[in-house]
Structures are given as C-alpha cells and as structure tokens.
Scaffold this motif. Structure first.
Motif, mmCIF file in Angstrom:
data_model
loop_
_atom_site.group_PDB
_atom_site.id
_atom_site.type_symbol
_atom_site.label_atom_id
_atom_site.label_comp_id
_atom_site.label_asym_id
_atom_site.label_seq_id
_atom_site.Cartn_x
_atom_site.Cartn_y
_atom_site.Cartn_z
ATOM 1 N N ILE B 81 0.836 -1.213 0.000
ATOM 2 C CA ILE B 81 0.000 0.000 0.000
ATOM 3 C C ILE B 81 0.866 1.256 0.000
ATOM 4 C CG2 ILE B 81 -1.604 1.357 1.408
ATOM 5 C CD1 ILE B 81 -3.027 -1.206 2.115
ATOM 6 N N GLN B 82 1.901 1.266 0.846
ATOM 7 C CA GLN B 82 2.756 2.450 0.933
ATOM 8 C C GLN B 82 3.384 2.771 -0.425
ATOM 9 O OE1 GLN B 82 3.125 4.479 3.841
ATOM 10 N NE2 GLN B 82 3.807 5.794 2.168
ATOM 11 N N ALA B 83 3.767 1.725 -1.165
ATOM 12 C CA ALA B 83 4.380 1.936 -2.483
ATOM 13 C C ALA B 83 3.401 2.619 -3.431
ATOM 14 C CB ALA B 83 4.837 0.593 -3.071
ATOM 15 N N GLU B 84 2.121 2.207 -3.386
ATOM 16 C CA GLU B 84 1.119 2.833 -4.254
ATOM 17 C C GLU B 84 0.822 4.254 -3.797
ATOM 18 O OE1 GLU B 84 -0.012 1.182 -7.157
ATOM 19 O OE2 GLU B 84 1.715 0.044 -6.421
ATOM 20 N N MET B 85 0.759 4.464 -2.491
ATOM 21 C CA MET B 85 0.550 5.819 -1.972
ATOM 22 C C MET B 85 1.642 6.762 -2.475
ATOM 23 S SD MET B 85 -0.460 5.111 1.994
ATOM 24 C CE MET B 85 -2.163 4.808 2.514
ATOM 25 N N ASP B 86 2.887 6.274 -2.447
ATOM 26 C CA ASP B 86 4.001 7.119 -2.881
ATOM 27 C C ASP B 86 3.854 7.485 -4.360
ATOM 28 O OD1 ASP B 86 4.955 6.892 -0.328
ATOM 29 O OD2 ASP B 86 6.522 5.423 -0.807
ATOM 30 N N LYS B 87 3.358 6.537 -5.168
ATOM 31 C CA LYS B 87 3.160 6.836 -6.593
ATOM 32 C C LYS B 87 2.051 7.868 -6.789
ATOM 33 C CE LYS B 87 4.357 2.027 -7.685
ATOM 34 N NZ LYS B 87 3.787 0.728 -8.131
ATOM 35 N N VAL B 88 0.994 7.756 -6.015
ATOM 36 C CA VAL B 88 -0.098 8.739 -6.112
ATOM 37 C C VAL B 88 0.404 10.121 -5.694
ATOM 38 C CG1 VAL B 88 -2.368 9.433 -5.251
ATOM 39 C CG2 VAL B 88 -1.915 7.017 -5.711
ATOM 40 N N SER B 89 1.127 10.164 -4.593
ATOM 41 C CA SER B 89 1.628 11.457 -4.103
ATOM 42 C C SER B 89 2.552 12.110 -5.124
ATOM 43 C CB SER B 89 2.394 11.260 -2.785
ATOM 44 O OG SER B 89 1.520 10.821 -1.776
ATOM 45 N N ALA B 90 3.351 11.300 -5.799
ATOM 46 C CA ALA B 90 4.357 11.842 -6.717
ATOM 47 C C ALA B 90 3.770 12.273 -8.054
ATOM 48 C CB ALA B 90 5.452 10.790 -6.960
ATOM 49 N N CYS B 91 2.614 11.750 -8.433
ATOM 50 C CA CYS B 91 2.142 11.981 -9.805
ATOM 51 C C CYS B 91 1.433 13.323 -9.966
ATOM 52 C CB CYS B 91 1.227 10.843 -10.254
ATOM 53 S SG CYS B 91 -0.484 10.961 -9.667
ATOM 54 N N ASP B 92 1.421 13.787 -11.201
ATOM 55 C CA ASP B 92 0.615 14.957 -11.576
ATOM 56 C C ASP B 92 -0.711 14.527 -12.180
ATOM 57 O OD1 ASP B 92 2.721 16.991 -11.045
ATOM 58 O OD2 ASP B 92 3.744 15.906 -12.661
ATOM 59 N N ALA B 93 -0.742 13.324 -12.742
ATOM 60 C CA ALA B 93 -1.971 12.818 -13.353
ATOM 61 C C ALA B 93 -2.080 11.322 -13.103
ATOM 62 C CB ALA B 93 -1.990 13.098 -14.855
ATOM 63 N N LEU B 94 -3.285 10.903 -12.768
ATOM 64 C CA LEU B 94 -3.582 9.503 -12.462
ATOM 65 C C LEU B 94 -4.560 8.973 -13.511
ATOM 66 C CD1 LEU B 94 -3.607 7.068 -10.388
ATOM 67 C CD2 LEU B 94 -5.565 8.212 -9.309
ATOM 68 N N ILE B 95 -4.249 7.821 -14.086
ATOM 69 C CA ILE B 95 -5.138 7.201 -15.074
ATOM 70 C C ILE B 95 -5.508 5.804 -14.598
ATOM 71 C CG2 ILE B 95 -5.277 6.284 -17.436
ATOM 72 C CD1 ILE B 95 -3.395 8.585 -18.291
ATOM 73 N N PHE B 96 -6.786 5.477 -14.630
ATOM 74 C CA PHE B 96 -7.224 4.093 -14.412
ATOM 75 C C PHE B 96 -7.515 3.479 -15.781
ATOM 76 C CE2 PHE B 96 -9.393 4.846 -9.988
ATOM 77 C CZ PHE B 96 -8.148 4.938 -9.382
ATOM 78 N N ARG B 127 -10.659 17.798 4.160
ATOM 79 C CA ARG B 127 -9.970 17.806 2.864
ATOM 80 C C ARG B 127 -10.666 16.838 1.919
ATOM 81 N NH1 ARG B 127 -4.332 15.894 4.086
ATOM 82 N NH2 ARG B 127 -5.621 14.473 5.325
ATOM 83 N N TRP B 128 -11.535 17.362 1.072
ATOM 84 C CA TRP B 128 -12.213 16.554 0.051
ATOM 85 C C TRP B 128 -12.782 17.497 -0.984
ATOM 86 C CZ3 TRP B 128 -17.543 14.333 1.965
ATOM 87 C CH2 TRP B 128 -18.193 15.288 2.749
ATOM 88 N N HIS B 129 -13.230 16.950 -2.085
ATOM 89 C CA HIS B 129 -13.784 17.739 -3.188
ATOM 90 C C HIS B 129 -12.842 18.903 -3.521
ATOM 91 C CE1 HIS B 129 -17.594 15.519 -3.418
ATOM 92 N NE2 HIS B 129 -17.331 15.266 -2.157
ATOM 93 N N ASP B 130 -13.355 20.118 -3.670
ATOM 94 C CA ASP B 130 -12.457 21.193 -4.105
ATOM 95 C C ASP B 130 -11.482 21.642 -3.006
ATOM 96 O OD1 ASP B 130 -14.999 21.964 -3.132
ATOM 97 O OD2 ASP B 130 -14.755 24.001 -3.871
ATOM 98 N N ARG B 131 -11.592 21.061 -1.804
ATOM 99 C CA ARG B 131 -10.548 21.253 -0.789
ATOM 100 C C ARG B 131 -9.773 19.951 -0.590
ATOM 101 N NH1 ARG B 131 -15.007 23.383 3.212
ATOM 102 N NH2 ARG B 131 -15.704 25.182 2.013
ATOM 103 N N GLY B 132 -9.810 19.095 -1.580
ATOM 104 C CA GLY B 132 -9.276 17.743 -1.450
ATOM 105 C C GLY B 132 -7.764 17.675 -1.420
ATOM 106 N N VAL B 133 -7.272 16.549 -0.908
ATOM 107 C CA VAL B 133 -5.832 16.319 -0.760
ATOM 108 C C VAL B 133 -5.137 16.431 -2.117
ATOM 109 C CG1 VAL B 133 -4.091 14.566 -0.191
ATOM 110 C CG2 VAL B 133 -6.124 14.823 1.265
ATOM 111 N N PHE B 134 -5.769 15.910 -3.158
ATOM 112 C CA PHE B 134 -5.084 15.825 -4.455
ATOM 113 C C PHE B 134 -5.491 16.938 -5.417
ATOM 114 C CE2 PHE B 134 -5.170 11.213 -3.061
ATOM 115 C CZ PHE B 134 -3.904 11.277 -2.526
ATOM 116 N N ARG B 135 -5.995 18.041 -4.886
ATOM 117 C CA ARG B 135 -6.356 19.144 -5.771
ATOM 118 C C ARG B 135 -5.094 19.617 -6.504
ATOM 119 N NH1 ARG B 135 -5.980 20.726 -0.748
ATOM 120 N NH2 ARG B 135 -4.949 22.665 -0.178
ATOM 121 N N GLY B 136 -5.309 19.954 -7.772
ATOM 122 C CA GLY B 136 -4.168 20.319 -8.622
ATOM 123 C C GLY B 136 -3.687 19.144 -9.449
#
Lengths: 235, 235
Positions: B81-96, B127-136
């Motif tokens: 899980i930590q490895a995936e979290m690190d990838k999410v934190s590092a990315c600018d764009a996420l694609i499923f 922290r969610w929606h337009d105040r969300g963690v991954f805004r930007g």
C-alpha cells in the motif's frame, strides 16, 4: 423461501455483522431457509482470471467470456465459483450485505459478482433484463454508509444514493433478471445512537418479513429498445 | 508531467494492454515520466482488512478508519500500500485503465481504491472535493466496454455511461480532490474492426497529448453545501 445472503465485511462485530445475524433469525422465524456466504470468513478470492476455471479453452490468450463458455460446457468452473453458482440457482431471494465503500461494493463483493455471475450462467443468448436468467427471483441490497442521509439525498453532496447504487441494482441485478427491491440503508451506522441502530435492525426485519410482497423497482423492458439497444421512438 | 497509470486487466495481449503500452510510448515521446502499476502482473491483493497494516490499533475489533489513522501516525501501512501511496503522491496525473465489468471497475482495481486511498492519506479533516488532498492533480478513466455506444447512450438500455461512471469519477476521484477529465472510452473494443481499434488508440493518444489542458468535468463546490452537506437554498 430460500434466501441467500452474500455478506462482505471484515469484522464480525460490525453493524453489518449484526444485520446479517438479525436477518438469519428473522427469516428463520418466518419459516424461510437462509444461506449465508460470509466472504471474508471464507477467504473469498475476488480476482477474476484463470483461477475461475479448472478448464482451459485457450492457453495463449485469456478471453474471459470464451473461457466461461468453455467451462460451462465442460463443468470447468472452479469449485469456489460452482458452489456460489449453486446457491444462486437454488435461492428465491438474494441479498448483498455490505458497507458502502467508495460509493460501491467492497472489492471482495465486486469480485464475487465478477467471478460468479459468469456469461452463460447468469446472462447470455438474449437472456437479460426482463428476459433474464434469474427472472422470478428477488434481490435486495442491505448496506451501511459512513455519511448521513442528507449527504446522500438528491440535494446532498453525494447526490441521490440511488444514483450511486444504480450500477449494482440495474447493472448487475436487473441485468441478470432479478426483481430488485428498494435497498435497506443504515445511514451513518457507526455514528448514530444505539437507539437508531436498534431502529435500523427493526426496519430491516420489517423489510425481510415483506421480502416476498414488496413491490420491486420499476425498470424498462427490453421491448422498449431496438436492436441497437436504443429506446424506440414512440408512435 | 509525472503520469501514473493503474492498469487492471488479466491479459497483457488484450486491447487494454495495447492502450497502456501505447500510452507509455505517447507520453514518453511528449517528455512525460510514466509509472505503471499493472495490478494483475503485481499479484495485487484487493481485499481490504488487517493486511493493510503492519500496525494494530485495536486487536479486538477491526475498525478500518481507526486503523488507518493509527497506521498514518506510526508508518504502519503495509509495504504494498505504501508503495502505491508514494506513486499517487508523486504523480501529476492519475489514469485508471480497465475493462468495464458489471458497470464498474474489476474487483482488483476496486481493491486498489479501497486499500490505497486511505482515510488521512487521501481525504479527511475537511480535505475533500475542491478542498481535497489531491487538488491540482488530474485524473482520467480509460476504459473498454463490451456493449456498443448506443447501448451506453442516454437513450440506450444501459443509460448514459457517465451515470455508470459517476461513483468512480465523482465518488472516488473528485472526492479526493482530483480534477477529473472526461473519460476515454473504447466502446465494444473486442467486436469493432481493426481500423476502429486503431482509431481508439489514436483518439486516446490525442487525449494523452492534451492531458494538461483538457477542461475537467464540472462538479459542485463544497461552498454550495451547508454543514449537513445539503445544497444551500439560493437567496
């Protein structure tokens, strides 16, 4: 009636656990037969793939529906899947008991759907919706949520929870021909008072006692669509 | 940009596989950095539970959000899980990248969402929606379907596919603050002609080349809701 509950929660002491134990008592008291698949307790494997089968149609390229057709013809479904298929076939009513995670089913339950409701077994050859394999059987979701009822209302931040549940109610259950009953929803189950939780158990019991008579949700008939599955223009 | 693709298909030779390989080529040619988590190849475990953690907050009763809060404070997320979290934190764009199974994600991808997007990491504390963690950050679904485009239209038997995707686009991605781009959908990928599949690869490439500039879907702001998460009455 034979009622089959597919239960998906990691903690037996959770309110989901209480709901399923209560359902078993209420249904048995009414004279119904109850079968429960407790997916976490069973160690259910939710990953759909070659492990679904004891047979192999094509060892080079994995095409799931082709493997499903082959398995159906050669009794080739893996024992864990065949056992669940037999429970679905035998039941008069199917209940999914789960906590709403990310506006959907927990992965372990999604993987039950992915693996058990195989092509040829649960749909196919023109058998879907009101011509579905499981027509005449009833199905119902019983779920708990984190958020409260206003959050999940049409005017709420989530939007109407029926919209969030549409892929399950319509895309899974109705697709296979079930008569889908309105869901029983225990809103904010972990945060409400013990009295409110007792109320949820009682309202759920009432829904179970009327399982055979509650009018199902109304969905369109295949008759209303043309051969490209587009709605026919009236007149 | 750093682009993170979470890929969920059991067969590398599938069109999903072709789409992800094409995405890697196109994005790298544009100078972007690409990371792929191929969930089937990784043997990803989608079952959310005590295996999410190396720590234990409460050994008697499993309450996932409490365990998540404890793990966050004590570096207690399991390494996968930590490895995936690190990838999410590092990315600018996420694609499923996934095939639409039962109007939703395959269970292996749902279980990535269930386990990786933990409370405290991906949302929480307002922290969610337009105040969300991954805004930007931006996010986009790239999916294949079994059914054709008319089936998934507003007048089709499925209903508008955007409705089927709402729990993912809004309930998962926007919930965490992503700017959600319109999905790229390869309709009836297994049944269309090779020319049409080539067209899907090209239209997907075009979407990837404009990943940074495509206007996101428009969703409401938290400002529009009161403290019970109900829409404020205007005026």
């Amino acid at each position: 009636m034979k009622v089959f509950i597919v239960h998906a929660h990691p903690e037996p002491q959770s309110f989901n656990g209480a709901l399923t134990r209560h359902a078993q008592q209420v249904l048995q008291a009414e004279g119904h037969e109850v079968q429960v698949s407790d997916l976490y307790a069973m160690g259910w494997n939710p990953v759909s793939g070659r492990g679904n089968f004891t047979t192999v149609a094509n060892a080079d390229v994995y095409k799931q529906q082709a493997e499903e057709a082959h398995a159906l013809a050669h009794h080739g479904f893996a024992p864990d899947i065949q056992a669940e298929m037999d429970k679905v076939s035998a039941c008069d009513a199917l209940i999914f008991q789960f906590p709403l995670w990310w506006f959907s089913m927990p992965a372990i339950l999604k993987g039950w759907v992915d693996r058990v409701l195989a092509s040829g077994f649960a749909y196919g050859g023109g058998r879907w919706h009101d011509r579905g394999v499981f027509r005449g059987k009833r199905a119902m979701l019983s779920l708990t949520t984190g958020g409260g009822e206003t959050y999940f209302s049409a005017e709420g931040l989530s939007g109407d929870i029926m919209m969030q549940l549409y892929p399950i109610n319509y895309g899974v259950l109705r697709f296979c021909g079930f008569d889908v009953l309105p869901p029983h929803i225990s809103f904010a189950a972990a945060r409400v008072s013990p009295e409110q939780r007792a109320g949820y158990l009682e309202s759920y019991a009432q829904r179970l006692r009327t399982l055979a008579t509650t009018p199902p949700l109304v969905y369109p008939s295949l008759e209303e669509f043309d051969e490209t599955f587009r709605r026919r223009v009236a007149g």
